[in-house]
Design a protein around this motif. Structure first.
Motif, PDB file in Angstrom:
ATOM      1  N   LEU A   1       0.800  -1.219   0.000  1.00  0.00           N
ATOM      2  CA  LEU A   1       0.000   0.000   0.000  1.00  0.00           C
ATOM      3  C   LEU A   1       0.834   1.272   0.000  1.00  0.00           C
ATOM      4  CD1 LEU A   1      -2.917  -0.995   2.375  1.00  0.00           C
ATOM      5  CD2 LEU A   1      -2.918  -0.875  -0.113  1.00  0.00           C
ATOM      6  N   SER A   2       2.105   1.166   0.290  1.00  0.00           N
ATOM      7  CA  SER A   2       2.938   2.363   0.294  1.00  0.00           C
ATOM      8  C   SER A   2       3.905   2.385  -0.882  1.00  0.00           C
ATOM      9  CB  SER A   2       3.724   2.450   1.608  1.00  0.00           C
ATOM     10  OG  SER A   2       4.632   1.363   1.695  1.00  0.00           O
ATOM     11  N   HIS A   3       3.877   1.367  -1.700  1.00  0.00           N
ATOM     12  CA  HIS A   3       4.827   1.275  -2.794  1.00  0.00           C
ATOM     13  C   HIS A   3       4.290   1.995  -4.023  1.00  0.00           C
ATOM     14  CE1 HIS A   3       7.371  -0.566  -5.871  1.00  0.00           C
ATOM     15  NE2 HIS A   3       8.247  -0.664  -4.897  1.00  0.00           N
ATOM     16  N   THR A   4       5.156   2.755  -4.668  1.00  0.00           N
ATOM     17  CA  THR A   4       4.777   3.544  -5.836  1.00  0.00           C
ATOM     18  C   THR A   4       4.142   2.692  -6.922  1.00  0.00           C
ATOM     19  OG1 THR A   4       6.572   5.075  -5.364  1.00  0.00           O
ATOM     20  CG2 THR A   4       5.682   5.122  -7.584  1.00  0.00           C
ATOM     21  N   GLU A   5       4.695   1.526  -7.162  1.00  0.00           N
ATOM     22  CA  GLU A   5       4.174   0.673  -8.232  1.00  0.00           C
ATOM     23  C   GLU A   5       2.718   0.292  -7.995  1.00  0.00           C
ATOM     24  OE1 GLU A   5       3.864  -1.206 -11.747  1.00  0.00           O
ATOM     25  OE2 GLU A   5       5.466   0.128 -11.088  1.00  0.00           O
ATOM     26  N   HIS A   6       2.326   0.142  -6.739  1.00  0.00           N
ATOM     27  CA  HIS A   6       0.933  -0.167  -6.412  1.00  0.00           C
ATOM     28  C   HIS A   6      -0.003   0.895  -6.991  1.00  0.00           C
ATOM     29  CE1 HIS A   6      -2.627  -1.257  -4.066  1.00  0.00           C
ATOM     30  NE2 HIS A   6      -2.696   0.000  -3.704  1.00  0.00           N
ATOM     31  N   TYR A   7       0.376   2.145  -6.861  1.00  0.00           N
ATOM     32  CA  TYR A   7      -0.454   3.249  -7.350  1.00  0.00           C
ATOM     33  C   TYR A   7      -0.341   3.434  -8.856  1.00  0.00           C
ATOM     34  CZ  TYR A   7      -1.056   4.345  -2.465  1.00  0.00           C
ATOM     35  OH  TYR A   7      -1.363   4.266  -1.143  1.00  0.00           O
ATOM     36  N   GLN A  19     -13.816  17.521   7.740  1.00  0.00           N
ATOM     37  CA  GLN A  19     -14.746  16.391   7.852  1.00  0.00           C
ATOM     38  C   GLN A  19     -14.740  15.555   6.568  1.00  0.00           C
ATOM     39  OE1 GLN A  19     -18.410  18.303   8.845  1.00  0.00           O
ATOM     40  NE2 GLN A  19     -17.846  18.637  10.980  1.00  0.00           N
ATOM     41  N   VAL A  20     -14.685  16.203   5.402  1.00  0.00           N
ATOM     42  CA  VAL A  20     -14.621  15.479   4.132  1.00  0.00           C
ATOM     43  C   VAL A  20     -13.336  14.664   4.075  1.00  0.00           C
ATOM     44  CG1 VAL A  20     -14.392  15.737   1.628  1.00  0.00           C
ATOM     45  CG2 VAL A  20     -16.093  17.080   2.874  1.00  0.00           C
ATOM     46  N   PHE A  21     -12.239  15.276   4.466  1.00  0.00           N
ATOM     47  CA  PHE A  21     -10.953  14.585   4.479  1.00  0.00           C
ATOM     48  C   PHE A  21     -11.009  13.369   5.402  1.00  0.00           C
ATOM     49  CE2 PHE A  21      -6.604  14.145   6.228  1.00  0.00           C
ATOM     50  CZ  PHE A  21      -5.968  13.803   5.038  1.00  0.00           C
ATOM     51  N   GLU A  22     -11.600  13.521   6.590  1.00  0.00           N
ATOM     52  CA  GLU A  22     -11.714  12.401   7.524  1.00  0.00           C
ATOM     53  C   GLU A  22     -12.565  11.269   6.934  1.00  0.00           C
ATOM     54  OE1 GLU A  22     -13.283  14.303  11.057  1.00  0.00           O
ATOM     55  OE2 GLU A  22     -11.390  13.929  12.094  1.00  0.00           O
ATOM     56  N   LYS A  23     -13.651  11.616   6.221  1.00  0.00           N
ATOM     57  CA  LYS A  23     -14.501  10.587   5.622  1.00  0.00           C
ATOM     58  C   LYS A  23     -13.762   9.817   4.557  1.00  0.00           C
ATOM     59  CE  LYS A  23     -18.910  12.713   6.609  1.00  0.00           C
ATOM     60  NZ  LYS A  23     -20.096  13.372   6.101  1.00  0.00           N
ATOM     61  N   ILE A  24     -12.960  10.511   3.761  1.00  0.00           N
ATOM     62  CA  ILE A  24     -12.186   9.827   2.725  1.00  0.00           C
ATOM     63  C   ILE A  24     -11.192   8.872   3.358  1.00  0.00           C
ATOM     64  CG2 ILE A  24     -10.418  10.166   0.940  1.00  0.00           C
ATOM     65  CD1 ILE A  24     -11.963  12.689   0.119  1.00  0.00           C
ATOM     66  N   LEU A  25     -10.525   9.330   4.408  1.00  0.00           N
ATOM     67  CA  LEU A  25      -9.548   8.475   5.070  1.00  0.00           C
ATOM     68  C   LEU A  25     -10.209   7.283   5.748  1.00  0.00           C
ATOM     69  CD1 LEU A  25      -7.060  11.000   6.694  1.00  0.00           C
ATOM     70  CD2 LEU A  25      -6.737   9.607   4.669  1.00  0.00           C
ATOM     71  N   ALA A  56       3.626  15.478  -9.125  1.00  0.00           N
ATOM     72  CA  ALA A  56       2.731  14.715 -10.005  1.00  0.00           C
ATOM     73  C   ALA A  56       2.376  13.367  -9.384  1.00  0.00           C
ATOM     74  CB  ALA A  56       3.392  14.521 -11.370  1.00  0.00           C
ATOM     75  N   ALA A  57       3.365  12.702  -8.803  1.00  0.00           N
ATOM     76  CA  ALA A  57       3.114  11.394  -8.185  1.00  0.00           C
ATOM     77  C   ALA A  57       2.129  11.523  -7.030  1.00  0.00           C
ATOM     78  CB  ALA A  57       4.425  10.766  -7.720  1.00  0.00           C
ATOM     79  N   PHE A 101      -1.300   9.531  -6.785  1.00  0.00           N
ATOM     80  CA  PHE A 101      -1.578   8.642  -5.652  1.00  0.00           C
ATOM     81  C   PHE A 101      -2.940   8.970  -5.057  1.00  0.00           C
ATOM     82  CE2 PHE A 101       3.178   8.008  -4.415  1.00  0.00           C
ATOM     83  CZ  PHE A 101       3.411   7.389  -5.630  1.00  0.00           C
ATOM     84  N   GLN A 102      -3.234  10.265  -4.953  1.00  0.00           N
ATOM     85  CA  GLN A 102      -4.497  10.669  -4.346  1.00  0.00           C
ATOM     86  C   GLN A 102      -5.697  10.253  -5.182  1.00  0.00           C
ATOM     87  OE1 GLN A 102      -4.030  14.838  -3.569  1.00  0.00           O
ATOM     88  NE2 GLN A 102      -2.497  14.485  -1.985  1.00  0.00           N
ATOM     89  N   ILE A 103      -5.615  10.400  -6.518  1.00  0.00           N
ATOM     90  CA  ILE A 103      -6.761   9.999  -7.335  1.00  0.00           C
ATOM     91  C   ILE A 103      -6.916   8.478  -7.325  1.00  0.00           C
ATOM     92  CG2 ILE A 103      -5.617   9.920  -9.597  1.00  0.00           C
ATOM     93  CD1 ILE A 103      -9.188  11.226  -8.886  1.00  0.00           C
ATOM     94  N   VAL A 104      -5.821   7.749  -7.208  1.00  0.00           N
ATOM     95  CA  VAL A 104      -5.918   6.286  -7.089  1.00  0.00           C
ATOM     96  C   VAL A 104      -6.598   5.922  -5.766  1.00  0.00           C
ATOM     97  CG1 VAL A 104      -4.599   4.134  -6.816  1.00  0.00           C
ATOM     98  CG2 VAL A 104      -3.993   5.745  -8.629  1.00  0.00           C
ATOM     99  N   GLN A 105      -6.273   6.624  -4.694  1.00  0.00           N
ATOM    100  CA  GLN A 105      -6.914   6.357  -3.410  1.00  0.00           C
ATOM    101  C   GLN A 105      -8.411   6.652  -3.469  1.00  0.00           C
ATOM    102  OE1 GLN A 105      -4.300   8.834  -1.058  1.00  0.00           O
ATOM    103  NE2 GLN A 105      -3.275   7.029  -0.201  1.00  0.00           N
TER     104      GLN A 105
END
Length: 133
Positions: A11-17, A124-130, A72-73, A77-81
């Protein structure tokens, strides 16, 4: 390596994203959005450009390209999450939010945000996403 360590690494590896970007782009296209013209396609281009380039002799050019790669990375990563958390959500309201995200400001156009500028609603939106994981 125990299974928890493997999961954390994955989950923390660049290739995953990065390996999921094509799926994310298809997901965005399926929402009738022009991802090929979006900031995310530019970000992917910056990442590809960094790894495809020969090492420049000028360290300032290398630093600039590395900084662009990192920004850019992070955006990718954020849009993949977001994709991982919400890919199965079927809602017109959600599609409108994705449309705003995809059309959002390119990272070089963003200004630094101070803590006082972050509203309770944003937090609150950020917390819901997490918490969606």
């Amino acid at each position: 390596m125990n299974s928890a360590s493997k999961l954390t690494y994955k989950l923390s590896h660049t290739e995953h994203y990065m390996s999921q970007l094509d799926d994310v782009f298809k997901w965005i296209k399926d929402k009738n959005l022009k991802v090929d013209l979006s900031r995310y396609s530019r970000y992917k281009g910056y990442i590809d450009d960094f790894y495809d380039m020969d090492n420049p002799k000028d360290t300032l050019i290398l630093e600039s390209k590395f900084a662009r790669l990192n920004e850019a990375a992070q955006e990718c990563f954020q849009i993949v999450q977001v994709y991982e958390a919400f890919k199965d959500v079927k809602s017109n309201n959600f599609d409108e939010r994705i449309k705003r995200i995809v059309a959002g400001q390119f990272y070089t156009e963003k200004k630094a945000i101070t803590p006082s500028e972050i509203s309770d609603k944003d937090f609150q939106v950020f917390e819901k996403i997490l918490s969606a994981d």
